[in-house]
Design an enzyme around this catalytic site. Structure first.
Site, short mmCIF file in Angstrom:
data_model
loop_
_atom_site.label_atom_id
_atom_site.label_comp_id
_atom_site.label_asym_id
_atom_site.label_seq_id
_atom_site.Cartn_x
_atom_site.Cartn_y
_atom_site.Cartn_z
CE LYS A 280 -8.74 14.19 2.70
NZ LYS A 280 -8.44 14.94 3.93
CD GLU B 145 -5.03 15.51 4.60
OE1 GLU B 145 -4.50 15.83 3.53
OE2 GLU B 145 -5.85 16.22 5.21
N GLY B 146 -5.85 11.38 6.65
CA GLY B 146 -7.21 11.08 7.11
C GLY B 146 -8.14 12.25 6.82
CB ALA B 147 -11.44 13.02 6.51
CG ASN C 110 0.40 23.89 11.45
OD1 ASN C 110 1.31 24.59 11.02
ND2 ASN C 110 -0.75 23.74 10.81
CG ASP D 219 -7.31 18.25 1.79
OD1 ASP D 219 -7.39 19.47 1.55
OD2 ASP D 219 -7.57 17.75 2.90
#
Ligand SMILES: Nc1ncnc2c1ncn2[C@@H]1O[C@H](COP(=O)(O)OP(=O)(O)O)[C@@H](O)[C@H]1O
Ligand SMILES: [Mg+2]
Length: 238
Positions: free
Chosen positions: A38, A116-118, A176, A55
């Protein structure tokens, strides 16, 4: 550099971490050594006098990645803003070449590394450097997480369109459910998207009641709803 997947989303709070953790667990169960990263996490709260990247912690737990949290998440920032803004306010200089070096190290010692991006793909990590730029630099194909609700069609297609414009490969998207409320849009989005994009849907994740209690078994919670086949191109042969 090794193999990896960049987990992005159509927005913040759409389930990138949940999907990345579920995917990490499924890949781990299928015998892969899974790395996670991350690059920058904002909105970190203090724990024991240090900013704690929640996260990154979830990603580490789900994947079994043994790298320290400080390496998984080199930039831990307090303000709940895009990393570029939070870093500027906190006097932190985000060094993209350091992120590149760390990604190289993690990915070369793991079968597959999930990054994982933000926020979404165009959230800036530097004032004029977005997560799309980072995915391109790290040569990572994308997995796009989109909330299965009214509005997903436009937001998802915009993200896919931009990825395509930037020459980014998209492995697929995951829709999702963020709510347990009945939704006609949620029931019909997948079919509508079939005639709008050739990008495959890797899974429809249901709303998971008491998700926090199920963090350690997210792979099971995803059940058979996840199709790993389109990821075959980036998974090592075994
Ligand atoms: N399928 C789901 N069922 C129930 N809650 C979910 C689901 N997906 C995400 N959430 C909840 O929504 C919030 C945002 O999810 P998160 O994965 O943190 O999003 P992002 O990483 O995109 O910011 C979290 O509180 C998470 O627990
Ligand atoms: Mg997240």
């Amino acid at each position: 550099m090794g193999r990896g997947i960049f987990i992005t989303g159509t927005d913040t709070g759409v389930g990138k971490t949940v999907v990345a953790c579920g995917l990490a667990a499924l890949l781990r169960e299928s015998g892969h050594k899974v790395g996670v990263m991350k690059p920058a996490e904002t909105g970190c709260e203090e724990k024991g006098g240090q900013l704690f990247p929640q996260d990154a912690f979830y990603l580490k737990e789900a994947s079994g990645c043994s790298e320290p949290l400080e390496k998984i998440c080199p930039y831990r920032l307090r303000d709940p803003l895009t990393p570029s803004m939070a870093a500027e306010r906190e006097g932190v200089k985000i060094d993209i070449s350091l992120l590149e070096k760390i990604y190289g190290e993690i990915s070369s010692t793991h079968d597959i590394t999930l990054v994982e991006g933000a926020g979404g793909l165009l959230a800036p990590i530097l004032p004029s450097f977005t997560y799309a730029d980072l995915a391109r630099l790290l040569k990572l194909p994308l997995l796009v997480v989109a909330p299965n609700r009214l509005g997903i069609i436009n937001h998802l297609l915009l993200t896919l369109e931009h990825a395509s414009c930037r020459g980014l490969q998209v492995l697929g998207y995951v829709s999702n459910r963020l709510s347990s409320e009945p939704s006609l849009a949620a029931d019909t989005n997948r079919e509508a998207l079939l005639s709008l994009t050739a990008v495959p849907c890797l899974g429809e994740i249901p709303y998971i009641e008491d998700l926090d209690a199920k963090r350690s078994s997210l792979g099971d919670a995803f059940g058979d709803g996840f199709d790993l086949r389109p990821l075959g191109a980036v998974l090592p042969r075994r």
